[in-house]
Design a protein around this motif. Sequence first.
Motif, PDB file in Angstrom:
ATOM      1  N   VAL A  79       0.956  -1.064  -0.049  1.00  0.00           N
ATOM      2  CA  VAL A  79       0.041  -0.030  -0.181  1.00  0.00           C
ATOM      3  C   VAL A  79       0.902   1.121  -0.042  1.00  0.00           C
ATOM      4  N   ASP A  80       0.651   2.097  -1.040  1.00  0.00           N
ATOM      5  CA  ASP A  80       1.542   3.115  -1.352  1.00  0.00           C
ATOM      6  C   ASP A  80       0.817   4.491  -1.176  1.00  0.00           C
ATOM      7  N   ASN A  81       1.145   5.369  -0.333  1.00  0.00           N
ATOM      8  CA  ASN A  81       0.390   6.720  -0.458  1.00  0.00           C
ATOM      9  C   ASN A  81       0.349   7.296  -1.677  1.00  0.00           C
ATOM     10  N   SER A  82       1.251   7.222  -2.467  1.00  0.00           N
ATOM     11  CA  SER A  82       0.950   8.137  -3.690  1.00  0.00           C
ATOM     12  C   SER A  82       0.724   7.012  -5.014  1.00  0.00           C
ATOM     13  N   LYS A  83       0.849   5.950  -4.906  1.00  0.00           N
ATOM     14  CA  LYS A  83       0.805   5.031  -6.068  1.00  0.00           C
ATOM     15  C   LYS A  83      -0.472   3.992  -5.789  1.00  0.00           C
ATOM     16  N   GLY A  84      -1.025   4.073  -4.690  1.00  0.00           N
ATOM     17  CA  GLY A  84      -2.147   3.135  -4.377  1.00  0.00           C
ATOM     18  C   GLY A  84      -1.416   1.770  -3.995  1.00  0.00           C
ATOM     19  N   VAL A  85      -2.387   0.597  -4.509  1.00  0.00           N
ATOM     20  CA  VAL A  85      -2.104  -0.587  -4.010  1.00  0.00           C
ATOM     21  C   VAL A  85      -1.670  -1.705  -5.100  1.00  0.00           C
ATOM     22  N   SER A  86      -0.773  -2.405  -4.773  1.00  0.00           N
ATOM     23  CA  SER A  86      -0.015  -3.317  -5.781  1.00  0.00           C
ATOM     24  C   SER A  86      -0.002  -4.774  -5.130  1.00  0.00           C
ATOM     25  N   GLU A 339      -9.226   5.412   3.273  1.00  0.00           N
ATOM     26  CA  GLU A 339      -9.205   4.128   3.171  1.00  0.00           C
ATOM     27  C   GLU A 339      -8.318   3.796   2.011  1.00  0.00           C
ATOM     28  N   MET A 340      -7.129   3.154   2.215  1.00  0.00           N
ATOM     29  CA  MET A 340      -6.427   2.747   1.155  1.00  0.00           C
ATOM     30  C   MET A 340      -6.537   1.250   0.745  1.00  0.00           C
ATOM     31  N   TYR A 341      -6.942   0.280   1.522  1.00  0.00           N
ATOM     32  CA  TYR A 341      -6.975  -1.167   1.184  1.00  0.00           C
ATOM     33  C   TYR A 341      -8.205  -1.674   2.139  1.00  0.00           C
TER      34      TYR A 341
END
Length: 366
Positions: A79-86, A339-341
Motif C-alpha cells: 500500500v503506497d500513499n502516492s501510487k495506491g495498491v499493488s 481508506e487505502m485497502y
Amino acid sequence: MNSFDSKDGFFPDEVVIQILARLPIKSLIRTKCVSKSWYNLISDKYFTNRYNEVSIRNPMVLVEINDPTLNSKPSLILVDNSKGVSEFSLDFLNDRVKIRSSCNGLLCCSSIPDKGVYYVCNPMTKEYRLLPKTRERPFSRFYPDGEATLVGLACDIYTQRYNVVLAGYHRSFGHRPGRTFTCMVFDSDSNKWRKFVTLQNDNFTHMNRNQAVFVNGALHWLTASCSSVMVLDLGTEIWGKIELPSEVTCEARNIRIYLLECEGRLSVVEISDVWMSIWVMVGGDYRVGEWCMVDRVSLRCIRGMVPGVFPISQTNECVFLATHKQVLVYQRRSRVWMEMYSAKHSSVLPLWFSAHAFRSTVFSCK
C-alpha cells in the motif's frame, strides 16, 4: 560527475538522476536497457544512494494476506500513499516463509517448514540471501516456541550493510529456560554470525515483536510493560534503556503504546478511545534527548475502528494504520482520513497482525 555528451542528446546526469530517482523500481530496471550511459549511471553508487534517499521519504505498508481456509501461500499487498495498491509475492525464495522484520526495503523472513532457516531479500529487485546456519544451533533452542523472541533487521542505506538480530532466552536441551538472554547478530559484510550473552529481565509481547525500529545505529523494542524502550547498540553490542515520555502510561484503561520511526527519529504513538498522540525524540544524542509531542489526532472519524487500529508507518506528512480488514492513511496536514485497502475475504487473519512498514529501495542484499 560527468554529463552525458551531446551526441546522446540527453540532459546532464544530475537532471536525469532527479527524474530516474522517482521511478518505480520495475521501471528503473527497464531503463538500464536504454543505453550504456544510462546503465552505468543507474548502476553507480551515487545514484543508488540518491534513489534510496528519495524512496525512504515515501512510506508504504506491506501486508501479508493470510486466508486460513485456503491451503496456499499468503499474498503480499503493498500500500503506497502516492501510487495506491499493488500485489507481489516472495515466490522467488522457493520456500514458504513468514516475514519477521522489515527495514529500508529489505525483509528478513523465516522458513515455515524449516526452523532456523532465515532469508534476507529485497522483494522489489527479487534479490535474496540465504543466511548461513551456525554450529551452535541456537535458533532451534529459543524458548518457548523454538523461534527467536526478537527479530530485528538493521539496514544502512549509505554503506549498503545490514545486520540481522535474533534474540531470546536460551534453553539447554532437557533444561528449563534460564534468565540468560542470548543475541545472535549476522553481519552482511563478513557473512557470519556472532554471539553475545547478557542478563535481561524485561519480557517482550508478541505484538511488539513486529515493531523493531532501527534508528541511529541501534535497534529498539518496546517492553511488555510499555514502560520503556530496550535499545541494542549494534556498534558496541550493549543493551540500554530509554524511558518513554512522562505523559505516556499503559496503566489507564484502553491505552495502547506503539514504537515507530519518523524520518530518522524514534517515535512513540499512544492510542486511546478518542485520541492518537505522537511523540518524537529530539536532541543531538537521542539517548539523552527529550520527547516532544508533535501531533494529537482526534479519532472520532474512525470511532468504530479504534479498538482494532494499529499504527504501522509514518512520516511528518502521514500515518499509516491497519485494522482487522483495512489499511488507513491519515494525512497530518489536511487532517483527512482515507481508506487505502480493504480485504475482500471475510476469513483473513487481522491485517495488523502481519503488517510491516516498508520502503521501496534498491538496497542490495547480496
